[in-house]
Write a protein that holds these residues in place. Structure first.
Motif, PDB file in Angstrom:
ATOM      1  N   LEU A   6     -11.640  -9.561  -2.814  1.00  0.00           N
ATOM      2  CA  LEU A   6     -10.262  -9.176  -2.102  1.00  0.00           C
ATOM      3  C   LEU A   6     -10.085 -10.219  -1.136  1.00  0.00           C
ATOM      4  CD1 LEU A   6     -10.576  -5.399  -0.668  1.00  0.00           C
ATOM      5  CD2 LEU A   6      -8.790  -6.470  -2.254  1.00  0.00           C
ATOM      6  N   LYS A  54      -9.464 -13.659   1.086  1.00  0.00           N
ATOM      7  CA  LYS A  54      -9.096 -15.021   0.913  1.00  0.00           C
ATOM      8  C   LYS A  54     -10.124 -16.311   0.531  1.00  0.00           C
ATOM      9  CE  LYS A  54      -5.408 -16.900   3.342  1.00  0.00           C
ATOM     10  NZ  LYS A  54      -4.858 -17.732   4.224  1.00  0.00           N
ATOM     11  N   ILE A  61     -13.452  -0.571  -3.186  1.00  0.00           N
ATOM     12  CA  ILE A  61     -14.169   0.663  -3.203  1.00  0.00           C
ATOM     13  C   ILE A  61     -15.168   0.491  -1.875  1.00  0.00           C
ATOM     14  CG2 ILE A  61     -16.060   1.946  -4.292  1.00  0.00           C
ATOM     15  CD1 ILE A  61     -14.854   1.208  -6.922  1.00  0.00           C
ATOM     16  N   ALA A  87     -13.402   0.786   1.308  1.00  0.00           N
ATOM     17  CA  ALA A  87     -12.917   2.262   1.414  1.00  0.00           C
ATOM     18  C   ALA A  87     -13.920   2.936   1.954  1.00  0.00           C
ATOM     19  CB  ALA A  87     -11.956   2.742   0.227  1.00  0.00           C
ATOM     20  N   LYS A  88     -15.139   2.797   1.427  1.00  0.00           N
ATOM     21  CA  LYS A  88     -16.294   3.836   1.784  1.00  0.00           C
ATOM     22  C   LYS A  88     -16.857   3.304   3.148  1.00  0.00           C
ATOM     23  CE  LYS A  88     -18.015   5.116  -2.808  1.00  0.00           C
ATOM     24  NZ  LYS A  88     -18.864   6.134  -2.924  1.00  0.00           N
ATOM     25  N   ASP A 115     -14.935   2.257   5.558  1.00  0.00           N
ATOM     26  CA  ASP A 115     -13.820   2.748   6.500  1.00  0.00           C
ATOM     27  C   ASP A 115     -14.315   4.248   6.645  1.00  0.00           C
ATOM     28  OD1 ASP A 115     -10.938   4.196   6.200  1.00  0.00           O
ATOM     29  OD2 ASP A 115     -11.429   2.618   7.741  1.00  0.00           O
ATOM     30  N   GLU A 134     -20.703   0.598  -3.125  1.00  0.00           N
ATOM     31  CA  GLU A 134     -20.272   1.647  -4.064  1.00  0.00           C
ATOM     32  C   GLU A 134     -21.140   2.454  -4.469  1.00  0.00           C
ATOM     33  OE1 GLU A 134     -21.348  -1.407  -4.865  1.00  0.00           O
ATOM     34  OE2 GLU A 134     -22.031  -1.391  -7.032  1.00  0.00           O
ATOM     35  N   ASN A 164     -16.489   1.031 -12.523  1.00  0.00           N
ATOM     36  CA  ASN A 164     -17.261   0.659 -11.480  1.00  0.00           C
ATOM     37  C   ASN A 164     -17.992   2.130 -10.911  1.00  0.00           C
ATOM     38  OD1 ASN A 164     -17.346  -2.135 -10.401  1.00  0.00           O
ATOM     39  ND2 ASN A 164     -15.111  -1.859 -10.071  1.00  0.00           N
ATOM     40  N   ALA A 165     -18.957   2.256 -10.125  1.00  0.00           N
ATOM     41  CA  ALA A 165     -19.320   3.327  -9.700  1.00  0.00           C
ATOM     42  C   ALA A 165     -18.442   3.769  -8.281  1.00  0.00           C
ATOM     43  CB  ALA A 165     -20.837   3.219  -9.059  1.00  0.00           C
ATOM     44  N   GLY A 166     -18.687   4.768  -7.852  1.00  0.00           N
ATOM     45  CA  GLY A 166     -17.882   4.909  -6.372  1.00  0.00           C
ATOM     46  C   GLY A 166     -16.422   4.867  -6.506  1.00  0.00           C
ATOM     47  N   GLY A 167     -15.810   5.238  -7.700  1.00  0.00           N
ATOM     48  CA  GLY A 167     -14.339   5.432  -7.812  1.00  0.00           C
ATOM     49  C   GLY A 167     -13.672   6.380  -7.122  1.00  0.00           C
ATOM     50  N   ASP A 168     -14.548   7.460  -6.607  1.00  0.00           N
ATOM     51  CA  ASP A 168     -13.862   8.413  -5.719  1.00  0.00           C
ATOM     52  C   ASP A 168     -13.736   7.999  -4.197  1.00  0.00           C
ATOM     53  OD1 ASP A 168     -17.054  10.408  -5.248  1.00  0.00           O
ATOM     54  OD2 ASP A 168     -16.506   8.272  -5.701  1.00  0.00           O
ATOM     55  N   ALA A 169     -13.986   6.791  -3.877  1.00  0.00           N
ATOM     56  CA  ALA A 169     -13.918   6.646  -2.597  1.00  0.00           C
ATOM     57  C   ALA A 169     -12.948   6.912  -1.636  1.00  0.00           C
ATOM     58  CB  ALA A 169     -14.095   4.874  -2.402  1.00  0.00           C
ATOM     59  N   GLU A 170     -13.454   7.721  -0.549  1.00  0.00           N
ATOM     60  CA  GLU A 170     -12.290   8.061   0.573  1.00  0.00           C
ATOM     61  C   GLU A 170     -12.346   7.063   1.549  1.00  0.00           C
ATOM     62  OE1 GLU A 170     -13.668  12.692  -0.013  1.00  0.00           O
ATOM     63  OE2 GLU A 170     -13.191  12.019   2.218  1.00  0.00           O
ATOM     64  N   GLY A 171     -11.355   6.856   2.288  1.00  0.00           N
ATOM     65  CA  GLY A 171     -11.206   5.933   3.115  1.00  0.00           C
ATOM     66  C   GLY A 171     -10.132   4.934   3.083  1.00  0.00           C
ATOM     67  N   LYS A 172      -9.670   4.267   4.040  1.00  0.00           N
ATOM     68  CA  LYS A 172      -8.585   3.215   3.704  1.00  0.00           C
ATOM     69  C   LYS A 172      -9.017   1.670   3.852  1.00  0.00           C
ATOM     70  CE  LYS A 172      -5.265   4.171   6.802  1.00  0.00           C
ATOM     71  NZ  LYS A 172      -5.296   3.002   7.463  1.00  0.00           N
ATOM     72  N   VAL A 173      -8.311   0.976   3.014  1.00  0.00           N
ATOM     73  CA  VAL A 173      -8.775  -0.568   2.931  1.00  0.00           C
ATOM     74  C   VAL A 173      -7.410  -1.199   4.189  1.00  0.00           C
ATOM     75  CG1 VAL A 173      -9.228  -2.624   1.979  1.00  0.00           C
ATOM     76  CG2 VAL A 173      -9.656  -0.477   0.980  1.00  0.00           C
ATOM     77  N   ILE A 231      -7.178  -4.301   5.831  1.00  0.00           N
ATOM     78  CA  ILE A 231      -7.488  -5.724   6.242  1.00  0.00           C
ATOM     79  C   ILE A 231      -5.922  -6.468   6.320  1.00  0.00           C
ATOM     80  CG2 ILE A 231      -8.500  -7.714   5.394  1.00  0.00           C
ATOM     81  CD1 ILE A 231     -10.713  -5.880   4.054  1.00  0.00           C
ATOM     82  N   PRO A 232      -5.945  -7.191   7.125  1.00  0.00           N
ATOM     83  CA  PRO A 232      -4.649  -7.719   7.159  1.00  0.00           C
ATOM     84  C   PRO A 232      -4.338  -8.771   6.328  1.00  0.00           C
ATOM     85  CG  PRO A 232      -5.955  -7.756   9.213  1.00  0.00           C
ATOM     86  CD  PRO A 232      -6.833  -7.297   8.353  1.00  0.00           C
ATOM     87  N   LEU A 257      -6.623 -11.810   3.051  1.00  0.00           N
ATOM     88  CA  LEU A 257      -6.674 -11.512   1.711  1.00  0.00           C
ATOM     89  C   LEU A 257      -6.266 -12.656   0.797  1.00  0.00           C
ATOM     90  CD1 LEU A 257      -5.055  -7.608   2.088  1.00  0.00           C
ATOM     91  CD2 LEU A 257      -7.437  -8.631   1.955  1.00  0.00           C
TER      92      LEU A 257
END
Lengths: 129, 446, 490
Positions: B243, B245, B352, B355-356, B358, B426, C17-26, C28-29, C33
């Protein structure tokens, strides 16, 4: 054939002195022992060198050796052709494969070098070791 | 006798060919007074006994801990296909590929690995591996000293304290001026770094995300150090580059990192994988093996170890490094891992994890007394929380519940007594994270 | 064979990938990225497995055939070692666990392995204690050189030089130089041993120590080793043992008894852990009692109740040479190997190593020049000078072996023998394998004499022939990058 008009060091360098500037390279014997030259790390123009001091380095596929200063002086030019074509050291060690030019600070040092015949003897005895 | 093929009859034939009466005679060059008696080592076990003995030792470790430990080493999922590929004996029982004609498998894999690392970090050339992320930082420092001819190196406090200890150990007697700059609120203090950069600075070393998990844009630091003719070295966490840079786009001259997260099990400390990549113009000063592509006499493409004149077996005391055996099989693991996840898979994985993290952050901050340290910084999957009491006390209580809740920073930062470094991958489920938050609340409030 | 990148098809994925049900927001400014994902391969799992399977078939390993590589000890890698290294109880252990109070109780099994290896290796080598931290042999050498430096600093000695024999492996001078020492090479005498007069001439108060392997790189044991040690000790220098050749001495002779003060081992040589195509290895370092305080932090200690903990309170330690406790999974494999062999197995290992090497020497000595016409230990060195006079050099002989299904021996090392060919069969090879090797070498020698063309163009049976290494170094092609805005991988 060892060129008659050059002087030789015991580190297998040759020098052609014209006026106060000498052109330096490595001998045919040295390039043959090295194998295919892959890279020449040229000396920096302006560098002050003492006789016997390391001037630069040469790499081949199987070895890395130092090239020394056969006499004292200041580096005034390095052979930029060797950046793109390091193989010139192999194909033309006394000609286009020259490495650097040095402005002599102590021209009397030339007399301590070997002439072609002495260098030939030097190589012959070295082979016995 | 395990692993010895020759029978007594064959040994006798061989002794006859040698012209010796006994095998003992072959040791005759060792004076009898220098030969040792019977070693105080137990008698050999059968394979079954070995497995039982070692399984018992494995059981004496706390397996099954739900882990939020990071600090540079992360519990990522390793797909079965990776282990299957790497356990092919043609890969793992192979020697160093000095004979390229029968090592094209290893050599092409190294070339592909080098390429994958360059693509990931946006750099121009990479080597075949170093031992680990810490020796990689040290080797980058040595490389910067060679390139610039200078003697001063600036290392920021936000670089892993473990790596900083290693660098101090290696360089303490080499006449190098090693300066550490303090962090400001979780990121390198720009003023402090600028103050240290001068005409003798070979390099500035930073880490991104750093040891506290904070993400930075170090482009300004690159400009600062380049203005004075020095280099920027960035230590990275490769999964984050799904993700974030990449250092190559922030002006890095040398990129290093720990590749453990690319398919290496945690294995209590190793083997790991030192990543190194740089600008092409510095390649002849780079340590380690490098594979290159070339052709044979019939024009067929093939791979060889190249630029070997840098290495110990040719240059000896003038070598760029003394490294010989590196982490070849681990580099293969990393290549396979990055290929199995693929271009989209790595992006998704980083997302993932973020998000986790977070989600967990939200749950932890809802526990009374828990606050975020460096909360105004950006994070990927690792962050620092402030607890209302000493973190290592809390940790002990949580161990009892099967949780490795994170790493108490007091170990390396004595003033951060209540701080806990928490990492999320993950592999941590919502249930795991809820359980951590709940257990923490019980410990703190109960 | 095509590169993996060239087999990519946009949108293909290998694993989910594992964990594809992840809750939470990404959140990052944007400026932190990357703009575009890294151009990593995009293959299905099957195509990927086929790619690497095909690559593996272009490789050669101990499990494929014989490696007579001198100085590498390419012995068989026991599969039980691979098996136990996968136990989750070890593989899943995070190295930070024992670094806080009480944490060590969660990793008692792992600490027990480290402590046991310390004890076993100390006993095998005649040392007082071992550190498992160094991550490879050369890393062990550097660690040893750092310990030498720390010792002399603690004594207030002014030492500048480390001595090595002229037949030493390249990592020795490289490691000494990195630790800040000058290196002086001591010549060998006509018998291949260290020249004592040459040695006495260079031993002075500036000598910090000597790095040696024993037997030496010619496979010869120097009976004057104790004299050499005494000479170095007489100027308060330290004797460093390069353990690359320990296979010759296992359970027969201990470096500590020969006068060595510091030892490094190569677990991926003597102790049968796999070479991995270039690592991972492990290079544990052992020291005598007076140097124990300088070992890297940390050290595993045992409490009166039998539990283990990590001791970091070591003010004289040289610090950290590795992030943690060493390449643990490699150490674990070596532990399984030592358990399986036991004291009698270690003894048989060195005995059969010498038997196999001397057998090869006896059968080949009429066909190749033998620089030192005497028995060897675990490895023998021949010279291809005789064949080279007719244009067939060690290089060609090595390549000719490839066509006969045998990995080449070590060539052009040690540097003191012209056209050197160093052969170390190891104890795990059978007489039939050795006979096949010897027969191949004899056939090549005969061809070199009668029909050199047959030898010089080898190998002919491999997917590629001799590769242009000059071109590779002059015009390096080191990376394949995506064709973006003019980038073409050069």
């Amino acid at each position: 054939m060892i060129p008659e008009d050059l002087s030789y060091s015991d580190q297998n360098e040759w020098i052609r002195a014209e006026g106060n500037v000498g052109t330096v390279g490595i001998t045919d014997h040295a390039q043959d022992a090295l194998g295919d030259v892959t890279f020449v790390e040229l000396p920096v123009t302006g560098a002050e060198l003492a006789k016997g001091q390391e001037a630069c380095a040469i790499e081949s596929t199987k070895a890395a050796v130092s090239v020394y200063a056969p006499v004292s002086g200041k580096v005034v030019e390095a052979n930029a052709e060797l950046e793109d074509d390091p193989g010139l050291v192999n194909s033309s060690p006394y000609g286009d494969g020259w490495i650097y030019k040095i402005e002599l600070s102590a021209p009397a040092e030339l007399t301590s070098l070997m002439d072609a015949a002495q260098y030939g003897d030097f190589l012959a005895t070295e082979g016995e070791h | 006798m395990p692993f010895i093929a020759n029978t007594k009859a064959q040994r006798e034939q061989m002794l006859a060919a040698i012209g010796s009466e006994s095998v003992e005679e072959l040791f005759a060059d060792i004076p009898p007074d220098l030969q040792c008696g019977e070693l105080n080592v137990p008698r050999g076990l059968t394979e079954q006994e070995v497995r039982t003995r070692i399984a018992a030792l494995a059981d004496r470790n706390s397996g099954g801990l739900v882990s939020f430990l990071g600090g540079g080493f992360y519990d990522h999922f390793i797909p079965a296909a990776l282990d299957a590929i790497v356990s092919r004996s043609e890969f793992y029982t192979a020697y160093t590929p000095y004979q390229p004609e029968i090592s094209q498998g290893t050599l092409q894999a190294i070339y592909e690995y080098q390429s994958a690392i360059c693509r990931l970090t946006d750099m121009e050339v990479a080597n075949a591996s170093l031992y680990d992320g810490g020796t990689a930082v040290y080797e980058a420092i040595m490389m910067a000293l060679r390139i610039t001819g200078r003697r001063k190196v600036v290392v920021d406090e936000t670089v892993s304290p473990i790596y900083r200890k290693m660098v101090r150990s290696y360089t303490s007697n080499l006449g190098i001026a090693l300066v550490e700059t303090p962090a400001a609120e979780g990121l390198p203090d720009r003023d402090a770094v600028a103050e240290q950069i001068d005409g003798d600075t070979a390099a500035v070393i930073v880490q991104n995300p750093n040891f506290f998990g904070c993400i930075d844009d170090v482009t300004d630091l690159a400009e600062l150090v380049h203005q004075r003719g020095g280099l920027l070295v960035v230590s990275c966490y490769p999964i984050s580059l799904g993700l974030l840079k990449p250092p190559g786009q922030m002006g890095a001259d040398i990129v290093v990192g720990e590749g453990q997260s690319l398919g290496m099990p945690l294995s209590f400390g190793g083997p790991y994988l030192g990543l190194m990549a740089s600008r092409l113009k510095y390649v002849r000063k780079m340590p380690g093996r490098i594979a290159g592509r070339t052709v044979d006499a019939r024009g067929r493409k093939g791979f060889v170890l190249t630029l070997q004149a840098r290495e110990q077996h040719i240059r000896r005391e003038r070598a760029t490094s003394n490294i010989c055996t590196n982490e070849g099989l681990c580099a293969l693991r990393a290549l396979v891992y990055l290929s199995l996840l693929g271009k989209e898979g790595l992006v998704e994985l980083a997302r993932i994890c973020a998000a986790k993290a977070d989600y967990l952050r939200g749950r932890l901050l809802a526990v009374p007394g828990v606050t975020m340290r460096f909360g105004h910084r950006s994070h990927l999957n690792e962050f620092v929380v402030n607890l209302p009491m000493a973190a290592d006390k809390v940790i002990r209580g949580l161990f009892g519940r099967g949780l490795a809740a994170g790493f108490p920073l007091v170990r390396y930062f004595p003033e951060m007594n209540n701080c806990l470094l928490v990492a999320v991958t993950e592999q941590r489920t919502k249930e795991d994270m809820d359980f951590l938050a709940h257990s923490l609340e019980v410990i703190l409030c109960g | 064979m095509r590169l993996i990148f060239d087999k990519s098809v946009p949108g293909r994925r290998g694993v989910r990938n594992a964990g594809g049900d992840a809750e939470g927001k990404v959140s990052i400014p944007q400026h932190l990225l990357r703009e575009r994902p890294a151009e990593l391969p995009e293959l299905s799992e099957l195509d990927l497995v086929r790619h690497f399977t095909e690559l593996s078939r272009r490789n050669f390993g101990v499990d494929t055939g014989f490696y007579p590589l001198g100085s590498c000890t390419m012995k068989y890698n026991p599969k039980v070692a691979e098996h136990i290294a996968q136990y989750p109880g070890f593989a899943d252990l995070h190295p930070l666990i024992p670094q806080f109070p009480g944490g060590e109780m969660m990793v008692q099994g792992a600490l027990a392995v480290l402590k046991e290896m310390d004890r076993l290796l100390s006993e095998i080598c005649g040392m007082a204690a071992f550190t498992m931290q160094p991550l490879a042999g050369a890393h062990g050498e550097l660690t040893g050189a750092m310990i030498i430096a720390a010792y002399h600093r603690s004594r207030g000695n002014q030492k500048t030089t480390i001595l090595i024999p002229d037949s030493a492996h390249g990592t020795n001078p490289a490691s000494a130089a990195i630790a800040g020492y000058d290196v002086k090479a001591v010549a060998s005498d006509a018998n291949g041993a260290m020249d004592m007069a040459a040695l006495r001439a260079v031993v002075d108060d500036g000598v910090a120590g000597m790095m040696l392997t024993c037997p030496n790189t010619l496979g010869l044991f120097n009976p004057r080793i104790k004299q050499i040690a005494d000479l170095i000790h007489s100027v308060d220098g330290l004797m460093y043992y390069d353990g690359a050749n320990l296979n010759a001495l296992l359970a027969r002779c201990r470096p500590g008894d020969l006068g060595f003060d510091i030892v490094h081992l190569n677990l991926h040589k003597t102790f049968a852990t796999p070479h991995g195509g270039g690592g991972p290895g492990a290079g544990p370092v052992g020291v005598v009692e007076r140097l124990v305080d300088f070992l890297p932090a940390s050290v595993v200690r045992e409490r009166p109740d039998g539990s283990y903990y990590l001791d970091y309170d070591r003010p004289k330690s040289i610090g950290y040479v590795a992030p943690f406790y060493g390449n643990f999974a490699i150490i674990l494999r070596a532990y399984a190997y030592i358990l399986m062999l036991g004291r009698e197995g270690l003894l048989r290992a060195s005995a059969n190593a010498l038997l196999n090497a001397n057998y090869v020497l006896a059968r080949l000595k009429d066909h190749y020049d033998l620089p030192y016409n005497r028995r060897c230990m675990h490895e023998c060195v021949f010279s291809a000078s005789r064949q080279a006079a007719g244009g067939v050099r060690a290089f060609h002989i090595a390549k000719a072996l490839i066509d006969r299904g045998i990995h080449p021996m070590t060539i052009y090392f040690p540097l003191t023998v012209p056209e050197a060919m160093m052969i170390e069969p190891t104890e795990t090879e059978s007489k039939e394998t050795l006979d096949a090797f010897v027969d191949a070498m004899i056939e090549i020698a005969d061809l070199a004499r009668d029909d050199p063309e047959q030898v010089v163009g080898c190998p002919r049976t491999t997917p590629v022939g001799q590769l242009d290494e000059t071109l590779a170094a002059r015009k390096p092609d080191l990376v394949s990058l995506p064709a973006v805005e003019g980038q073409d991988g050069r």
